[in-house]
Scaffold this active site. Structure first.
Site, mmCIF file in Angstrom:
data_model
loop_
_atom_site.group_PDB
_atom_site.id
_atom_site.type_symbol
_atom_site.label_atom_id
_atom_site.label_comp_id
_atom_site.label_asym_id
_atom_site.label_seq_id
_atom_site.Cartn_x
_atom_site.Cartn_y
_atom_site.Cartn_z
ATOM 1 N N SER A 46 11.442 36.398 10.437
ATOM 2 C CA SER A 46 10.965 35.499 9.488
ATOM 3 C C SER A 46 9.797 34.801 9.842
ATOM 4 C CB SER A 46 11.953 34.213 9.513
ATOM 5 O OG SER A 46 12.182 33.755 10.464
ATOM 6 N N ASP A 148 26.745 25.794 -6.478
ATOM 7 C CA ASP A 148 25.806 26.818 -6.561
ATOM 8 C C ASP A 148 25.501 27.147 -8.273
ATOM 9 O OD1 ASP A 148 24.027 29.088 -6.616
ATOM 10 O OD2 ASP A 148 25.281 29.976 -4.624
ATOM 11 N N ARG A 210 17.132 26.547 5.551
ATOM 12 C CA ARG A 210 15.592 26.110 5.793
ATOM 13 C C ARG A 210 15.336 24.835 5.939
ATOM 14 N NH1 ARG A 210 15.675 30.872 7.253
ATOM 15 N NH2 ARG A 210 14.566 32.432 6.400
ATOM 16 N N GLU A 239 8.814 24.042 11.421
ATOM 17 C CA GLU A 239 8.722 24.778 12.728
ATOM 18 C C GLU A 239 7.734 25.837 12.793
ATOM 19 O OE1 GLU A 239 12.259 27.610 12.216
ATOM 20 O OE2 GLU A 239 13.397 25.838 11.365
ATOM 21 N N HIS A 256 16.670 27.213 15.260
ATOM 22 C CA HIS A 256 16.897 28.494 14.295
ATOM 23 C C HIS A 256 17.367 29.654 15.035
ATOM 24 C CE1 HIS A 256 14.789 30.063 10.366
ATOM 25 N NE2 HIS A 256 15.770 30.645 10.568
ATOM 26 N N GLY A 259 21.785 32.191 12.968
ATOM 27 C CA GLY A 259 21.902 33.792 12.783
ATOM 28 C C GLY A 259 22.038 34.834 13.759
ATOM 29 N N TYR A 260 21.588 34.278 15.146
ATOM 30 C CA TYR A 260 21.517 35.128 15.987
ATOM 31 C C TYR A 260 22.683 35.573 16.808
ATOM 32 C CZ TYR A 260 16.395 34.769 16.361
ATOM 33 O OH TYR A 260 14.938 34.811 16.460
HETATM 34 N N1 LIG Z 1 19.466 29.613 10.436
HETATM 35 C C1 LIG Z 1 19.568 30.748 10.315
HETATM 36 O O1 LIG Z 1 19.299 31.530 11.486
HETATM 37 C C2 LIG Z 1 19.626 31.390 8.866
HETATM 38 C C3 LIG Z 1 20.383 32.860 8.875
HETATM 39 C C4 LIG Z 1 20.480 33.371 7.696
HETATM 40 C C5 LIG Z 1 19.725 32.686 6.461
HETATM 41 N N2 LIG Z 1 19.179 31.585 6.614
HETATM 42 C C6 LIG Z 1 18.743 30.909 5.437
HETATM 43 O O2 LIG Z 1 19.816 30.706 4.472
HETATM 44 C C7 LIG Z 1 19.461 31.248 3.285
HETATM 45 C C8 LIG Z 1 20.637 31.395 2.401
HETATM 46 O O3 LIG Z 1 21.081 32.899 3.162
HETATM 47 P P1 LIG Z 1 22.253 33.574 2.223
HETATM 48 O O4 LIG Z 1 22.526 34.759 2.867
HETATM 49 O O5 LIG Z 1 23.433 32.679 1.941
HETATM 50 O O6 LIG Z 1 21.512 33.786 0.861
HETATM 51 P P2 LIG Z 1 22.214 34.435 -0.371
HETATM 52 O O7 LIG Z 1 21.246 34.705 -1.329
HETATM 53 O O8 LIG Z 1 23.377 35.327 -0.392
HETATM 54 O O9 LIG Z 1 22.750 32.924 -0.869
HETATM 55 C C9 LIG Z 1 21.873 31.690 -1.547
HETATM 56 C C10 LIG Z 1 22.729 31.057 -2.701
HETATM 57 O O10 LIG Z 1 21.904 29.792 -2.764
HETATM 58 C C11 LIG Z 1 22.139 29.473 -4.213
HETATM 59 N N3 LIG Z 1 21.149 28.476 -4.429
HETATM 60 C C12 LIG Z 1 19.890 28.654 -4.919
HETATM 61 N N4 LIG Z 1 19.419 27.444 -5.059
HETATM 62 C C13 LIG Z 1 20.345 26.603 -5.244
HETATM 63 C C14 LIG Z 1 20.549 25.173 -5.507
HETATM 64 N N5 LIG Z 1 19.359 24.674 -5.830
HETATM 65 N N6 LIG Z 1 21.614 24.546 -5.324
HETATM 66 C C15 LIG Z 1 22.899 25.304 -4.877
HETATM 67 N N7 LIG Z 1 22.594 26.550 -4.739
HETATM 68 C C16 LIG Z 1 21.490 27.265 -4.685
HETATM 69 C C17 LIG Z 1 22.001 30.868 -4.830
HETATM 70 O O11 LIG Z 1 22.382 31.119 -5.984
HETATM 71 C C18 LIG Z 1 22.504 31.908 -3.762
HETATM 72 O O12 LIG Z 1 23.901 32.105 -4.217
HETATM 73 C C19 LIG Z 1 18.508 32.126 3.127
HETATM 74 O O13 LIG Z 1 17.393 32.333 2.534
HETATM 75 C C20 LIG Z 1 17.710 31.582 4.624
HETATM 76 O O14 LIG Z 1 16.718 31.194 4.302
HETATM 77 C C21 LIG Z 1 19.159 31.027 7.772
HETATM 78 O O1 LIG Z 2 16.736 34.357 7.138
HETATM 79 C C1 LIG Z 2 17.126 34.902 8.143
HETATM 80 O O2 LIG Z 2 17.849 35.799 8.235
HETATM 81 C C2 LIG Z 2 17.215 33.884 9.391
HETATM 82 O O3 LIG Z 2 16.411 32.904 8.946
HETATM 83 C C3 LIG Z 2 16.828 34.575 10.561
HETATM 84 O O4 LIG Z 2 17.974 34.584 11.408
HETATM 85 C C4 LIG Z 2 15.827 33.819 11.431
HETATM 86 O O5 LIG Z 2 15.482 34.721 12.530
HETATM 87 P P1 LIG Z 2 14.215 35.495 12.865
HETATM 88 O O6 LIG Z 2 13.752 36.235 11.671
HETATM 89 O O7 LIG Z 2 13.036 34.372 12.831
HETATM 90 O O8 LIG Z 2 14.203 35.785 14.260
#
Ligand SMILES: NC(=O)c1ccc[n+]([C@@H]2O[C@H](COP(=O)([O-])OP(=O)(O)OC[C@H]3O[C@@H](n4cnc5c(N)ncnc54)[C@H](O)[C@@H]3O)[C@@H](O)[C@H]2O)c1
Ligand SMILES: O=C(O)[C@H](O)[C@H](O)COP(=O)(O)O
Length: 377
Positions: A46, A148, A210, A239, A256, A259-260
């Site tokens: 990312s 959602d 995010r 970040e 962050h 997801g690790y």
């Molecule tokens: N912290 C981490 O390590 C980490 C890990 C994985 C993902 N993420 C982040 O989390 C996000 C979500 O991941 P995911 O796998 O659940 O994605 P996903 O696409 O499966 O689900 C996201 C959901 O959010 C909904 N959505 C969009 N806008 C919205 C709003 N305004 N209000 C409510 N719902 C809304 C979408 O309809 C979708 O169903 C990713 O896009 C990524 O940015 C972070």
């Molecule tokens: O979007 C994702 O899958 C997560 O934010 C992801 O885990 C971030 O990890 P990075 O790619 O920065 O290592």
């Protein structure tokens, strides 16, 4: 021989892509157009902005893959305009995020002597990661409300509530939306000053999606007035440089890494391997399971899960959030401290890697719904 350029923080690249070309690993945040110029395959995470500025001089790129769920760092329109196949790894680390948020809630419950059991938890964004949190919570018997609007409009059969209702009714709110800057459902600063001000008394707010989904300056001001609200942040506005003034107001801080899990990272790399094989029209003959080391302990035996503290103890076997929080506070202000913690993060395993034996008479089968292996009476 193809040149495969891969982020140095992506595990198992050699094992999966080694037969397909020469692999060069790079620091994803500092990747330059010069380094990319002669690459045939680009594998990022990312922290790499993949856009015209990075790729304009490369005329041989056959595939770009991001081993992540989020795609906000990728200019997908630009890639499409150049007919460069792209894939991310939807869902790869959803279980990791689900378990992280669940463990964070158990930690908050313990710290504030305020049981999670009996609370109502709101999930904003009910896709892969939001659903994974809901699965853990429901396995433990917690009431979950989902918000959602996009899934609701698309006919998803689950029940949904509006964001206002969720904020009004929930004791805990966990954020799981992609970052979007435009449109009716944009998520940039979804939790701005006015939404923060609506949070119920003693509410817990967790952000594992995010950083910019919460206005971090507004959060500082808000917390100065509302110490009753407890906050867990895995992701931060700006970040890799979180606002230093914000950190003391956050109960659990992590860089962050929600997801690790080892499984989550392996799945991400593996999904790209499968996609590249499709693009190159070759057979993907390697298996993901062969990459992962076995369970790290034979079995943990439990007689019963007598209370929430006992459940937390079991969860801490898998992941001790307090260690990461302590490290974060020590290191985040160091030069490249945030990225250093991410690079050197000891990948935790998912609940499924821990075999739980039941030695008592109480039924603990529900632990298998949480994801643990081997639970049976
Ligand atoms: N912290 C981490 O390590 C980490 C890990 C994985 C993902 N993420 C982040 O989390 C996000 C979500 O991941 P995911 O796998 O659940 O994605 P996903 O696409 O499966 O689900 C996201 C959901 O959010 C909904 N959505 C969009 N806008 C919205 C709003 N305004 N209000 C409510 N719902 C809304 C979408 O309809 C979708 O169903 C990713 O896009 C990524 O940015 C972070
Ligand atoms: O979007 C994702 O899958 C997560 O934010 C992801 O885990 C971030 O990890 P990075 O790619 O920065 O290592």
């Amino acid at each position: 021989m193809m040149k495969i350029l891969a982020d140095e923080n992506m595990p198992y690249v050699q094992q999966l892509f080694g037969d397909l070309g020469t692999i060069e690993t790079v620091n994803g945040r500092e990747l330059t157009p010069e380094q990319v110029n002669d690459a045939d395959v680009l594998l990022v995470r990312s922290v790499t902005k993949v856009n015209q500025a990075l790729l304009a001089e490369n005329n041989q790129l056959k595939f770009v893959g991001s081993a992540t769920i989020g795609t906000d760092h990728i200019d997908v329109e630009y890639l499409a305009s150049r007919n460069i196949p792209f894939s991310n790894a939807p869902g790869c680390n959803a279980t990791a995020v689900g378990e992280f948020a669940f463990i964070a809630m158990l930690e908050l419950a313990q710290r504030f002597n305020s049981p999670l059991k009996g609370k109502v938890v709101g999930i904003v964004g009910a896709g892969n990661t939001g659903t994974a949190v809901a699965k853990c919570l429901e396995a433990y018997g917690i009431e979950v409300l989902l918000n959602d609007p996009l899934l609701e409009e698309s006919g998803d059969p689950r029940s949904f509530v509006s964001l206002d209702t969720l904020i009004e009714k929930c004791d805990v709110i966990s954020l799981h939306v992609p970052i979007t800057k435009t449109g009716e459902h944009k998520t940039w600063y979804l939790f701005d000053e006015s939404r923060l001000n609506k949070l119920a008394e003693n509410c817990w707010l967790l952000n594992c999606c995010r950083g910019e989904v919460i206005d971090n300056c507004a959060l500082i001001n808000f917390k100065q007035q509302r110490d009753d609200v407890k906050v867990v942040l895995d992701v931060w506005e700006g970040e890799p440089n979180p606002m230093p003034e914000l950190v003391p107001y956050v109960e659990f801080c992590t860089p962050h890494i929600a997801g690790y899990s080892l499984e989550g990272k392996a799945r991400g790399t593996y999904m790209l391997y499968q996609k590249l094989a499709e693009v190159l029209k070759i057979e993907a003959d390697k298996q993901m399971d062969s990459l992962l080391p076995p369970l790290w302990s034979e079995q943990v035996n439990v007689q019963e899960i007598s209370d929430e503290r006992a459940l937390l103890q079991l969860a801490r076997f898998v992941y001790n959030l307090r260690d990461d929080d302590e490290l974060f506070r020590k290191m985040f202000l160091n030069k490249q401290g945030f990225d250093h913690m991410r690079k050197n993060h000891t990948h935790r395993r998912e609940f499924s890697a821990l075999k739980v034996g039941n030695t008592g008479q109480t039924n603990v089968n529900w632990l298998s719904n949480l994801g643990f292996s081997g639970v049976e009476l």
